[in-house]
Each structure stands twice: as structure tokens, then as C-alpha cells.
Design a protein around this motif. Structure first.
Motif, PDB file in Angstrom:
ATOM      1  N   ILE A  75      -6.466  -0.840   2.361  1.00 43.61           N
ATOM      2  CA  ILE A  75      -6.300  -2.159   3.016  1.00 43.61           C
ATOM      3  C   ILE A  75      -4.860  -2.645   2.857  1.00 43.61           C
ATOM      4  CG2 ILE A  75      -7.071  -4.560   3.033  1.00 43.61           C
ATOM      5  CD1 ILE A  75      -9.745  -3.539   1.908  1.00 43.61           C
ATOM      6  N   HIS A  76      -4.363  -2.535   1.618  1.00 47.27           N
ATOM      7  CA  HIS A  76      -3.002  -2.963   1.336  1.00 47.27           C
ATOM      8  C   HIS A  76      -2.161  -1.720   1.073  1.00 47.27           C
ATOM      9  CE1 HIS A  76      -5.876  -6.101  -0.087  1.00 47.27           C
ATOM     10  NE2 HIS A  76      -5.137  -6.838   0.741  1.00 47.27           N
ATOM     11  N   VAL A  77      -1.589  -1.222   2.127  1.00 44.79           N
ATOM     12  CA  VAL A  77      -0.979   0.107   2.069  1.00 44.79           C
ATOM     13  C   VAL A  77       0.249   0.157   1.173  1.00 44.79           C
ATOM     14  CG1 VAL A  77      -1.852   0.820   4.325  1.00 44.79           C
ATOM     15  CG2 VAL A  77       0.319  -0.416   4.183  1.00 44.79           C
ATOM     16  N   ASN A  78       0.797  -0.972   0.818  1.00 43.38           N
ATOM     17  CA  ASN A  78       1.957  -0.984  -0.058  1.00 43.38           C
ATOM     18  C   ASN A  78       1.563  -1.046  -1.526  1.00 43.38           C
ATOM     19  OD1 ASN A  78       3.792  -0.903   2.063  1.00 43.38           O
ATOM     20  ND2 ASN A  78       3.716  -3.141   2.350  1.00 43.38           N
ATOM     21  N   LYS A  79       0.286  -1.097  -1.791  1.00 42.04           N
ATOM     22  CA  LYS A  79      -0.208  -1.182  -3.162  1.00 42.04           C
ATOM     23  C   LYS A  79      -0.953   0.107  -3.550  1.00 42.04           C
ATOM     24  CE  LYS A  79       0.922  -5.548  -4.001  1.00 42.04           C
ATOM     25  NZ  LYS A  79       1.773  -5.963  -5.135  1.00 42.04           N
ATOM     26  N   TYR A  80      -0.950   0.375  -4.849  1.00 41.55           N
ATOM     27  CA  TYR A  80      -1.701   1.536  -5.368  1.00 41.55           C
ATOM     28  C   TYR A  80      -2.969   1.049  -6.066  1.00 41.55           C
ATOM     29  CZ  TYR A  80       2.437   4.376  -4.524  1.00 41.55           C
ATOM     30  OH  TYR A  80       3.496   5.024  -3.936  1.00 41.55           O
ATOM     31  N   VAL A  81      -4.061   1.762  -5.899  1.00 38.65           N
ATOM     32  CA  VAL A  81      -5.307   1.396  -6.593  1.00 38.65           C
ATOM     33  C   VAL A  81      -5.152   1.735  -8.070  1.00 38.65           C
ATOM     34  CG1 VAL A  81      -6.801   1.687  -4.581  1.00 38.65           C
ATOM     35  CG2 VAL A  81      -6.353   3.620  -6.063  1.00 38.65           C
ATOM     36  N   ASP A  82      -5.523   0.758  -8.948  1.00 39.77           N
ATOM     37  CA  ASP A  82      -5.381   0.979 -10.381  1.00 39.77           C
ATOM     38  C   ASP A  82      -6.475   0.312 -11.191  1.00 39.77           C
ATOM     39  OD1 ASP A  82      -4.691  -1.615  -9.918  1.00 39.77           O
ATOM     40  OD2 ASP A  82      -2.725  -1.512 -10.903  1.00 39.77           O
ATOM     41  N   MET A  83      -7.470  -0.270 -10.499  1.00 38.68           N
ATOM     42  CA  MET A  83      -8.572  -0.931 -11.182  1.00 38.68           C
ATOM     43  C   MET A  83      -9.897  -0.513 -10.542  1.00 38.68           C
ATOM     44  SD  MET A  83      -7.082  -4.798 -11.761  1.00 38.68           S
ATOM     45  CE  MET A  83      -6.604  -4.992 -10.048  1.00 38.68           C
ATOM     46  N   LEU A  84     -10.970  -0.717 -11.307  1.00 37.18           N
ATOM     47  CA  LEU A  84     -12.319  -0.436 -10.811  1.00 37.18           C
ATOM     48  C   LEU A  84     -13.133  -1.710 -10.899  1.00 37.18           C
ATOM     49  CD1 LEU A  84     -14.444   1.727  -9.889  1.00 37.18           C
ATOM     50  CD2 LEU A  84     -15.138   1.807 -12.298  1.00 37.18           C
ATOM     51  N   GLU A  86     -16.284  -3.524 -11.420  1.00 37.91           N
ATOM     52  CA  GLU A  86     -17.541  -3.113 -12.027  1.00 37.91           C
ATOM     53  C   GLU A  86     -18.739  -3.535 -11.196  1.00 37.91           C
ATOM     54  OE1 GLU A  86     -17.767  -4.361 -16.064  1.00 37.91           O
ATOM     55  OE2 GLU A  86     -16.105  -3.084 -16.713  1.00 37.91           O
ATOM     56  N   GLN A  87     -18.632  -4.683 -10.506  1.00 42.00           N
ATOM     57  CA  GLN A  87     -19.759  -5.125  -9.680  1.00 42.00           C
ATOM     58  C   GLN A  87     -19.897  -4.258  -8.416  1.00 42.00           C
ATOM     59  OE1 GLN A  87     -17.777  -7.247 -11.263  1.00 42.00           O
ATOM     60  NE2 GLN A  87     -19.289  -8.319 -12.565  1.00 42.00           N
ATOM     61  N   CYS A  88     -18.787  -3.959  -7.769  1.00 40.24           N
ATOM     62  CA  CYS A  88     -18.823  -3.196  -6.511  1.00 40.24           C
ATOM     63  C   CYS A  88     -18.689  -1.692  -6.733  1.00 40.24           C
ATOM     64  CB  CYS A  88     -17.697  -3.658  -5.581  1.00 40.24           C
ATOM     65  SG  CYS A  88     -17.773  -5.425  -5.191  1.00 40.24           S
ATOM     66  N   GLN A  89     -18.216  -1.272  -7.952  1.00 42.92           N
ATOM     67  CA  GLN A  89     -18.018   0.134  -8.282  1.00 42.92           C
ATOM     68  C   GLN A  89     -17.139   0.835  -7.255  1.00 42.92           C
ATOM     69  OE1 GLN A  89     -18.967   2.200 -11.050  1.00 42.92           O
ATOM     70  NE2 GLN A  89     -19.075   0.100 -11.852  1.00 42.92           N
ATOM     71  N   VAL A  90     -16.027   0.146  -6.918  1.00 50.66           N
ATOM     72  CA  VAL A  90     -15.055   0.747  -6.008  1.00 50.66           C
ATOM     73  C   VAL A  90     -13.664   0.581  -6.590  1.00 50.66           C
ATOM     74  CG1 VAL A  90     -16.434   0.424  -3.914  1.00 50.66           C
ATOM     75  CG2 VAL A  90     -14.874  -1.394  -4.681  1.00 50.66           C
ATOM     76  N   PRO A  91     -12.754   1.545  -6.382  1.00 50.62           N
ATOM     77  CA  PRO A  91     -11.372   1.384  -6.836  1.00 50.62           C
ATOM     78  C   PRO A  91     -10.662   0.344  -5.959  1.00 50.62           C
ATOM     79  CG  PRO A  91     -11.929   3.706  -6.459  1.00 50.62           C
ATOM     80  CD  PRO A  91     -12.995   2.887  -5.833  1.00 50.62           C
ATOM     81  N   VAL A  92      -9.856  -0.490  -6.604  1.00 54.25           N
ATOM     82  CA  VAL A  92      -9.146  -1.545  -5.848  1.00 54.25           C
ATOM     83  C   VAL A  92      -7.728  -1.663  -6.379  1.00 54.25           C
ATOM     84  CG1 VAL A  92     -11.240  -2.868  -5.312  1.00 54.25           C
ATOM     85  CG2 VAL A  92      -9.984  -3.332  -7.433  1.00 54.25           C
ATOM     86  N   CYS A  93      -6.874  -2.333  -5.579  1.00 57.34           N
ATOM     87  CA  CYS A  93      -5.527  -2.644  -6.030  1.00 57.34           C
ATOM     88  C   CYS A  93      -5.509  -4.092  -6.530  1.00 57.34           C
ATOM     89  CB  CYS A  93      -4.537  -2.443  -4.890  1.00 57.34           C
ATOM     90  SG  CYS A  93      -4.752  -3.623  -3.518  1.00 57.34           S
ATOM     91  N   SER A  94      -4.397  -4.532  -7.039  1.00 51.92           N
ATOM     92  CA  SER A  94      -4.312  -5.886  -7.603  1.00 51.92           C
ATOM     93  C   SER A  94      -4.515  -6.943  -6.534  1.00 51.92           C
ATOM     94  CB  SER A  94      -2.959  -6.058  -8.290  1.00 51.92           C
ATOM     95  OG  SER A  94      -1.896  -5.796  -7.375  1.00 51.92           O
ATOM     96  N   LYS A  95      -4.071  -6.664  -5.310  1.00 52.67           N
ATOM     97  CA  LYS A  95      -4.208  -7.635  -4.236  1.00 52.67           C
ATOM     98  C   LYS A  95      -5.665  -7.758  -3.805  1.00 52.67           C
ATOM     99  CE  LYS A  95      -1.490  -9.152  -0.264  1.00 52.67           C
ATOM    100  NZ  LYS A  95      -0.375  -8.800   0.644  1.00 52.67           N
ATOM    101  N   CYS A  96      -6.398  -6.618  -3.782  1.00 56.74           N
ATOM    102  CA  CYS A  96      -7.837  -6.656  -3.469  1.00 56.74           C
ATOM    103  C   CYS A  96      -8.581  -7.470  -4.515  1.00 56.74           C
ATOM    104  CB  CYS A  96      -8.412  -5.242  -3.445  1.00 56.74           C
ATOM    105  SG  CYS A  96      -7.925  -4.252  -2.032  1.00 56.74           S
ATOM    106  N   ASP A 108      -9.866  -0.808 -16.251  1.00 57.19           N
ATOM    107  CA  ASP A 108      -8.698   0.025 -15.979  1.00 57.19           C
ATOM    108  C   ASP A 108      -9.164   1.338 -15.329  1.00 57.19           C
ATOM    109  OD1 ASP A 108      -6.131   1.078 -15.965  1.00 57.19           O
ATOM    110  OD2 ASP A 108      -6.399   1.977 -17.948  1.00 57.19           O
ATOM    111  N   LEU A 109      -8.723   1.573 -14.142  1.00 54.62           N
ATOM    112  CA  LEU A 109      -9.167   2.750 -13.393  1.00 54.62           C
ATOM    113  C   LEU A 109      -8.731   4.038 -14.074  1.00 54.62           C
ATOM    114  CD1 LEU A 109     -10.584   3.855 -10.886  1.00 54.62           C
ATOM    115  CD2 LEU A 109      -8.406   3.676  -9.648  1.00 54.62           C
ATOM    116  N   GLU A 110      -7.582   4.004 -14.738  1.00 52.77           N
ATOM    117  CA  GLU A 110      -7.108   5.200 -15.417  1.00 52.77           C
ATOM    118  C   GLU A 110      -8.061   5.626 -16.539  1.00 52.77           C
ATOM    119  OE1 GLU A 110      -2.760   6.726 -16.396  1.00 52.77           O
ATOM    120  OE2 GLU A 110      -3.366   5.110 -17.765  1.00 52.77           O
ATOM    121  N   THR A 111      -8.615   4.605 -17.264  1.00 46.58           N
ATOM    122  CA  THR A 111      -9.563   4.920 -18.345  1.00 46.58           C
ATOM    123  C   THR A 111     -10.830   5.545 -17.776  1.00 46.58           C
ATOM    124  OG1 THR A 111      -8.720   3.082 -19.681  1.00 46.58           O
ATOM    125  CG2 THR A 111     -10.917   3.953 -20.246  1.00 46.58           C
TER     126      THR A 111
END
Length: 571
Positions: A75-84, A86-96, A108-111
Motif C-alpha cells: 500500500i505504501h510503496v516507500n515503506k518497508y514492512v517491519d511489524m506484525l 497480532e489481531q489481523c496476523q498480517v505484516p504491516v509497515c509503520s504507516k499501515c 516485531d516482524l523480525e522476531t
């Protein structure tokens, strides 16, 4: 270090890991989970001393966290996904997280990624260390079974052909005998008819002469001669009587396909549920390299329950001795009912005694080696090599002719304790075979060649049967012990490294094969598969007759004395 085959190298393996610090090419042993940098021991120490990185998590390289790959948000192509979320169980970026997932909890998506990678690596280890080698061993087992099945089928085909050839030879011999009888009967009948031809020809000549004589009387002018000759000679000899020959009648056999099957044997598939291949249980620790599954061994032959309680003594213990009156030596011993023994020498003397050596009866035979045995009914049967027959002596001492062996000379015999079948070792010229008869004397089976068509026997002068139906013979010509299964398929043969000269042979309730070695004054004891278990020197010289009695004692006869020595060899 552990060596891996090509198929065992982990998918994640590297040839050589080097430190990731600039200008350092030492071996990598550690990993900083915060910097995602691999490092050597020296660089790790410096990394942990630095004020900027002293709180970083540095672990061994095997325990490292996997670095999260850089994936742009859709959705936000200038951002990288780095979080998960927990309610939606989807990777998201900070803007999402701020716009579309308000109030949600994030991890933390990395964990999470590191945990998932750990699970994946754990499964890879399971596959590489257990499932793959186990499956490869099972594949190898199926190939071994395939080769074994091919060998068995080749052996069965060879046995079928050998059986058919034996039947063909028997049919040819019987047909030849029948034709010979027909020829002899034809010759007799034709000679009879030729004599009748002569008789009628002579009578016809006589009639012609008589007619000629009467015509001479008719043409005579001397009436007195006519009157006198007619009165005297008016008598005609009667027509000779002859009998019409009765030709023989050939009665064709009324046989069916089933009858031929009984002669040639049939192949059957045992009604046995196939066993599952044994799979070694998976070990819980996947960090340790698992050993490969052991080679799939053939199933052990069924052992008697007595094997649970009996075993070989380290050496035989002499129990007692007894003599057999009426024989010069003891070359063969048969165990009868009520503790009675039959013993024979090499001069045709066959004597029945009790277990103490007291004589009960004696008969004169054509002699031999292992030429007598006692049936399940308690009757003695013995071979007559001169007349090529097998005789039977019943418990009431009635002697009857039991089996005729045709052109073959019977030299050894054994009555099965399993089903009462009678096994006979026979020779004819340079040929030798083992023939199986039913307890009623009907021929069932002939064993002569192995699955390669080679002759199995030279002179099977002693014969016995093991608890699993294997037929064991000691062969005087080849100096070898030959073992075939109950179907006649060759299992193994063995010779001793000291040039065994095999004589008496017997088996016991455990399945041991015991053989007298007349050359080395010992008794070989082997298992069902022919493995040597013991070599017991039981007498000074020349063991011949051999018997295991109902109390598991070993009786050994000698070549030059009528003394039998009894040993305890099982404990």
C-alpha cells in the motif's frame, strides 16, 4: 569431524564462513542479532567492548536470528514492512499501523520471522537427519527384497524344470517297459498263430492227397480193389482244433490336470499377512546427527520354544557308555519307541537293544551307512541296496516289502518327525538324488540339482531332517554336508577347513545340525543357517553313528568298536 555424502549436505550449508568485519577474513563463529553481522571470536570481543554495541545480542552462528528481508509495503510503496499485526496476523509497515490498524497490538516482524525460520530449519533437520536416511534405507531394503525375490523365483523355476525332467525320464522309462511287454506278448501270440498255420497247412495237404487217392479208386477197373479200399480207407481225419488267441488290452490312465499337478507340484502364495517394514523411531533431539537405520536383515527362522531354556555346553560331558552285542562296530543308530535303539555295523548286522545295550533282536541286511530309521508308528524301515527295495518291520516283527526304488539304489533313509514323510538318498551310476515318499510309500518329490542345474549330491550316505523341514545330508563322495529346504531349494553346503569327512548326521529340538567328522575325530555343531557353533572332540578316533535321544543326550558310535558313548552337550 563428521563426513557427509552429497545427498546429506544441508541445503543451508556453506563451504567456509568468514568474519563480516571489514578486512577480517578469519573463520566466522558468532553472529550479532542486532547488527546482523557474522564475526570471528576476536571481532566479537571488540564488538562487546564498544560503547555503541556492548548491549547487542551476540550468539553463536548456529543460534543466530534470521535477518528480515526487505519487503516493500504493497500500500505504501516507500515503506518497508517491519511489524506484525497480532489481531489481523498480517505484516504491516509503520504507516499501515497508524492509519489502518488503530488500537491493534503489534509484534516485531523480525522476531516472528526468526521464530518461523527456526521452525523451518527444525523441520529441515528432521528431514535430513531422519526421514531422508530412513527412507533411503527402506528403499535399499526394497531393492534387496527385489533381488531376493528374483533369486527365489529363479530357484522355483529351476526346481519346476528339474521336477518336470525327472517326470519325463520316469514316463519314458515306464513307456519303454510297457512297449517291451507289448513286444514280448506280440512275439508269443505270433508264434502261437504260426504253429496253427502249419497245422492247418498240413491238414489241407492231407485232404488233397486223400482226394487224389479216392479219384484213383474211381478210375480203377478192378472192382474188387475198389470195394476193398473203400471199405478199409473210407475214414477222414477230423479237422484239427485250435484256439483263437486273446490279445492284451491297454487301459489308458484316467488322469486330470489335478493329478498331473500332484506329480509336478504346485506353487502357492502363503496366506500370511505381510509384515510392515521396521522403521526406527525418530529421535527427539534434531541437533544431533542420527545414525542411519541398520541394514534390513532377513527374518530369523522359527526356533523351537526349547531354545529359550537350552543352550550348548562349552564342552561335552561324558554321561555313560554301553555296548551293542551282535555288531562289530556302530555306524548308524536309530531311536525307536519305549527307549529302544537300532544299531548297525558295516557288515549288514542290524541289532535292536534297550538303552542299556541288552539285545532284543537281530536281522541280517545288505548293509550300508545311514540305511535304517524308525517311523512315527514305531516301525523300522531299512534299505536293501541289493534288491533296490525298502523293507518294513512292524512292532509285531512282521517283515514286508514296502517300497521299490526301480533303477535307483537306496543307500540312506530318514522318517520325518514332522509329517511322517520318508526321505531316501539314492544313487544310480554317477547320479545321486534324494526322493521324498509319503508315509504310505507314494513318491512325492525328487531333489537332484540346485537352481543352476548342478548336481547336489555324489553319495548321500546319511540323511536327516531339521525342525524347520530342511533336509540335511552328509555326502561321502564330495566330503560335504548339503542342506536344502523342504521344497528342494539349495540353502547351503559346507566343508571344514581341515577336510571334513562327514558320516552320521542328526538334528536336535533347537535346530542344531550335528555331523560326525570321521577324519578329525570330532562332532561339528552348527545352527540352522550353517554357522559353526562348536567342534567337540568326543572320542579318540573315527566317530560314525550319531543320535540325539529324547533326553537331549548325544549318542556317538565308533568305526572299530561296538561301544556307544553318551554325552551331555546341552544345558
Amino acid at each position: 569431524q563428521m563426513a557427509f555424502s552429497k545427498s546429506q549436505i544441508p541445503f543451508t550449508a556453506q563451504h567456509y564462513l568468514v568474519c563480516g568485519t571489514e578486512d577480517c577474513e578469519k573463520n566466522c563463529q558468532f553472529y550479532c542479532n542486532d547488527c546482523h553481522q557474522q564475526m570471528c571470536e576476536q571481532c566479537r570481543d571488540q564488538h562487546q567492548k564498544s560503547q555503541e554495541t556492548k548491549n547487542h545480542e551476540v550468539v553463536s552462528y548456529q543460534q543466530r536470528k534470521r535477518q528480515l528481508p526487505e519487503v516493500r509495503c504493497q500500500i505504501h510503496v516507500n515503506k518497508y514492512v517491519d511489524m506484525l499485526c497480532e489481531q489481523c496476523q498480517v505484516p504491516v509497515c509503520s504507516k499501515c499501523a497508524t492509519q489502518d490498524h488503530g488500537g491493534h497490538t503489534f509484534t516485531d516482524l523480525e522476531t516472528v520471522y526468526a521464530e518461523k525460520c527456526g521452525v523451518c530449519l527444525n523441520e529441515i533437520n528432521k528431514i535430513e537427519e531422519y526421514f531422508l536416511p530412513t527412507s533411503q534405507d527402506l528403499l535399499k531394503s526394497t531393492k534387496e527384497d527385489s533381488n531376493e525375490i528374483k533369486k527365489i523365483m529363479d530357484s522355483i523355476r529351476a526346481s519346476m524344470k528339474a521336477e518336470a525332467e525327472s517326470l519325463k525320464r520316469m514316463v519314458d522309462a515306464l513307456t519303454s517297459d510297457n512297449i517291451k511287454q507289448v513286444n514280448e506278448q506280440e512275439k508269443f501270440l505270433l508264434q502261437l498263430l504260426n504253429s496253427q498255420d502249419k497245422k492247418y497247412n498240413d491238414y489241407i495237404s492231407y485232404l488233397y492227397e486223400l482226394v487224389k487217392k479216392f479219384h484213383g479208386y474211381l478210375s480203377s477197373k478192378n472192382l474188387q480193389i475198389l470195394m476193398d479200399e473203400i471199405t478199409k480207407n473210407l475214414k477222414i481225419d477230423p479237422i484239427p482244433e485250435t484256439t483263437k488267441p486273446v490279445p492284451p488290452v491297454f487301459t489308458a490312465s484316467q488322469y486330470s490336470k489335478e493329478d498331473v499337478t500332484k506329480l509336478l507340484g504346485r506353487i502357492t502364495v502363503p496366506d500370511t499377512k505381510p509384515e510392515n517394514r521396521k522403521i526406527k523411531p525418530m529421535e527427539t533431539a534434531v541437533s544431533t546427527q542420527l545414525k542411519h537405520t541398520e541394514k534390513h536383515n532377513k527374518q530369523d527362522r522359527e526356533k523351537s520354544a526349547m531354545k529359550q531354556t537350552l543352550s550348548l555346553c562349552s564342552s561335552g560331558t561324558k554321561v555313560r557308555e554301553y555296548t551293542v552285542p551282535g555288531v562289530d562296530c556302530v555306524w548308524h543308530i536309530s531311536l525307536g519307541k519305549s527307549g529302544r535303539l537300532w544299531a548297525s555295523d558295516d557288515n549288514g548286522n542290524l541289532v535292536q537293544t534297550d538303552l542299556k545295550g541288552n539285545p532284543l533282536q537281530k536281522i541280517q541286511t545288505s548293509g550300508g551307512h545311514g540305511y535304517h530309521t524308525v517311523t512315527q508308528d514305531g516301525d523300522l524301515i531299512y534299505t536293501d541296496k541289493w534288491n533296490k527295495i525298502i523293507n518294513k518291520i512292524t512292532l509285531d516283527n512282521t517283515v514286508t516289502e514296502f517300497i521299490k526304488t526301480g533303477d535307483w539304489t537306496p543307500i540312506s533313509i530318514h522318517s520325518s518327525h514332522i509329517n511322517g514323510d520318508i526321505l531316501v538318498g539314492m544313487i544310480k551310476g554317477r547320479e545321486a538324488k534324494v526322493t521324498r515318499y509319503s508315509k504310505n510309500g507314494e513318491e512325492i518329490q525328487n531333489i537332484q540339482r540346485d537352481n543352476k542345474g548342478q548336481e547336489l549330491y555324489g553319495n548321500p550316505h546319511y540323511i536327516t531332517e531339521n525342525i524347520n523341514g530342511d533336509i540335511c545330508t552328509s555326502d561321502f563322495i564330495k566330503n560335504v554336508v548339503v542342506v536344502v529346504n523342504k521344497s528342494g531349494q539349495h540353502i547351503f553346503s559346507y566343508k571344514d577347513q581341515w577336510s571334513i569327512v562327514p558320516f552320521g548326521i542328526c538334528t536336535d529340538i533347537i535346530g542344531h545340525i550335528l555331523v560326525c567328522d570321521g577324519n578329525n575325530s570330532k562332532v561339528d555343531i552348527r545352527d540352522l543357517d550353517g554357522q559353526l557353533l562348536s567342534q567337540q572332540r568326543v572320542i579318540y578316533y573315527g566317530p560314525r553313528g550319531l543320535l540325539v535321544d529324547d533326553k537331549n543326550n548325544l549318542h556317538v558310535g565308533q568305526w572299530n568298536t561296538n561301544t556307544v558313548t553318551v554325552y551331555k552337550y546341552l544345558q
